[in-house]
Write a protein that holds these residues in place. Structure first.
Motif, PDB file in Angstrom:
ATOM      1  N   ALA A  50       0.817  -1.215   0.000  1.00 47.04           N
ATOM      2  CA  ALA A  50       0.000   0.000   0.000  1.00 47.04           C
ATOM      3  C   ALA A  50       0.847   1.260   0.000  1.00 47.04           C
ATOM      4  CB  ALA A  50      -0.942  -0.005   1.201  1.00 47.04           C
ATOM      5  N   ALA A  51       1.910   1.268   0.778  1.00 45.65           N
ATOM      6  CA  ALA A  51       2.711   2.486   0.964  1.00 45.65           C
ATOM      7  C   ALA A  51       3.236   3.084  -0.341  1.00 45.65           C
ATOM      8  CB  ALA A  51       3.859   2.214   1.928  1.00 45.65           C
ATOM      9  N   PRO A  52       3.813   2.294  -1.246  1.00 46.49           N
ATOM     10  CA  PRO A  52       4.312   2.884  -2.487  1.00 46.49           C
ATOM     11  C   PRO A  52       3.215   3.549  -3.314  1.00 46.49           C
ATOM     12  CG  PRO A  52       5.169   0.657  -2.205  1.00 46.49           C
ATOM     13  CD  PRO A  52       4.109   0.849  -1.169  1.00 46.49           C
ATOM     14  N   LEU A  53       2.003   3.030  -3.232  1.00 47.39           N
ATOM     15  CA  LEU A  53       0.892   3.584  -4.003  1.00 47.39           C
ATOM     16  C   LEU A  53       0.421   4.904  -3.402  1.00 47.39           C
ATOM     17  CD1 LEU A  53      -1.043   0.249  -4.589  1.00 47.39           C
ATOM     18  CD2 LEU A  53       0.746   1.290  -5.991  1.00 47.39           C
ATOM     19  N   LEU A 113      -3.010  -2.308   7.869  1.00 49.55           N
ATOM     20  CA  LEU A 113      -3.090  -1.569   6.602  1.00 49.55           C
ATOM     21  C   LEU A 113      -3.206  -0.063   6.850  1.00 49.55           C
ATOM     22  CD1 LEU A 113      -5.483  -3.961   4.680  1.00 49.55           C
ATOM     23  CD2 LEU A 113      -3.226  -3.268   3.867  1.00 49.55           C
ATOM     24  N   LEU A 114      -4.039   0.314   7.806  1.00 47.68           N
ATOM     25  CA  LEU A 114      -4.200   1.733   8.126  1.00 47.68           C
ATOM     26  C   LEU A 114      -2.895   2.342   8.600  1.00 47.68           C
ATOM     27  CD1 LEU A 114      -7.660   2.014   9.881  1.00 47.68           C
ATOM     28  CD2 LEU A 114      -6.927   3.209   7.833  1.00 47.68           C
ATOM     29  N   ASN A 115      -2.166   1.599   9.408  1.00 49.48           N
ATOM     30  CA  ASN A 115      -0.886   2.086   9.904  1.00 49.48           C
ATOM     31  C   ASN A 115       0.098   2.306   8.752  1.00 49.48           C
ATOM     32  OD1 ASN A 115       0.917   2.707  12.209  1.00 49.48           O
ATOM     33  ND2 ASN A 115       2.044   0.917  11.471  1.00 49.48           N
ATOM     34  N   GLU A 116       0.104   1.378   7.800  1.00 52.65           N
ATOM     35  CA  GLU A 116       0.971   1.525   6.629  1.00 52.65           C
ATOM     36  C   GLU A 116       0.603   2.758   5.819  1.00 52.65           C
ATOM     37  OE1 GLU A 116       2.265  -0.862   2.547  1.00 52.65           O
ATOM     38  OE2 GLU A 116       1.161  -1.917   4.102  1.00 52.65           O
ATOM     39  N   ALA A 129       2.927   6.117   5.279  1.00 48.53           N
ATOM     40  CA  ALA A 129       3.275   6.565   3.916  1.00 48.53           C
ATOM     41  C   ALA A 129       2.914   8.027   3.717  1.00 48.53           C
ATOM     42  CB  ALA A 129       2.556   5.683   2.893  1.00 48.53           C
ATOM     43  N   ARG A 130       1.810   8.454   4.291  1.00 45.16           N
ATOM     44  CA  ARG A 130       1.415   9.857   4.173  1.00 45.16           C
ATOM     45  C   ARG A 130       2.327  10.782   4.962  1.00 45.16           C
ATOM     46  NH1 ARG A 130      -5.149   8.879   4.664  1.00 45.16           N
ATOM     47  NH2 ARG A 130      -5.500   8.507   2.426  1.00 45.16           N
ATOM     48  N   ALA A 131       2.858  10.267   6.067  1.00 46.64           N
ATOM     49  CA  ALA A 131       3.751  11.082   6.916  1.00 46.64           C
ATOM     50  C   ALA A 131       5.101  11.292   6.252  1.00 46.64           C
ATOM     51  CB  ALA A 131       3.905  10.406   8.274  1.00 46.64           C
TER      52      ALA A 131
END
Length: 212
Positions: A173-176, A203-206, A210-212
């Motif tokens: 998820a993070a790269p996306l 998943l939410l944590n990932e 990624a947003r941070a």
């Protein structure tokens, strides 16, 4: 454009969830732990099964704030006053969906390449689904895999909110999100998991990291 938080978008699979009761319980647990959207998708089911599932999901999700989206079947969405409808490129045209639903419901459209992205009727839709990004086994008629590079190019060109879909598991998820996706849509990363709450939170944590 109707606002929708696409962060974690659960697409239900009746086979992986274990039927109607499993779908409703999985959706409720995921929503209670942060899933923002739940889509009812059951291509092998008859209409009465769709309706029963939609009624149960509407009631279960009401206290959570998660949006209920119906895949393709506008009549089911209208029957239960769902939050919106998601359609693919070969489903009912977006203009017809919007005309039936009115201006205040959410309409999502699947896209799988740059040409489809360029043709999106932005005045009629609220978000796009983009995928499959990775190989997926949960949709037999899926379009060719986009891949990370072409996905990033589509995110750079998008003019509306976009959720990534297709083969997205924990760690993918993070790269996306970093490429510009407003959220990720998952099926087997939540459906059928031994601990739905734990899978949702991971998943939410990932996504948040990624947003941070």
């Amino acid at each position: 454009m109707n606002p929708i938080d696409l962060s974690l978008y659960l697409v239900l699979d009746p086979d992986q969830c274990g039927g109607l009761d499993g779908m409703v319980q999985s959706a409720l647990t995921a929503a209670q732990h942060g899933a923002t959207v739940v889509q009812l998708r059951a291509p092998q089911w008859k209409k009465r099964q769709w309706l029963a599932a939609a009624v149960a999901l509407k009631a279960a999700l009401a206290p959570t704030g998660a949006k209920l989206i119906i895949n393709d079947h506008v009549d089911i969405a209208l029957a239960v006053d769902a939050d919106g409808v998601h359609v693919g490129q070969s489903d009912l045209p977006v203009a017809a969906v919007r005309r039936l639903l009115g201006p205040d419901k959410i309409v999502g459209l699947s896209t799988s390449n740059a040409a489809q992205l360029a043709a999106v009727p932005l005045e009629l839709i609220d978000y796009i689904g983009v995928g499959p990004v990775y190989p997926t086994g949960t949709k037999a008629d899926a379009s060719p895999v986009i891949g990370a590079a072409d996905f990033a190019a589509m995110m750079a060109a998008k003019a509306c909110p976009a959720v990534a879909i297709g083969g997205i598991a924990l760690g993918r998820a993070a790269p996306l999100i970093r490429a510009g996706a407003d959220g990720v849509a998952v099926v087997s990363a939540i459906c059928g998991q031994p601990d739905v709450a734990k899978a949702t939170l991971a998943l939410l944590n990932e996504i948040k990291e990624a947003r941070a």
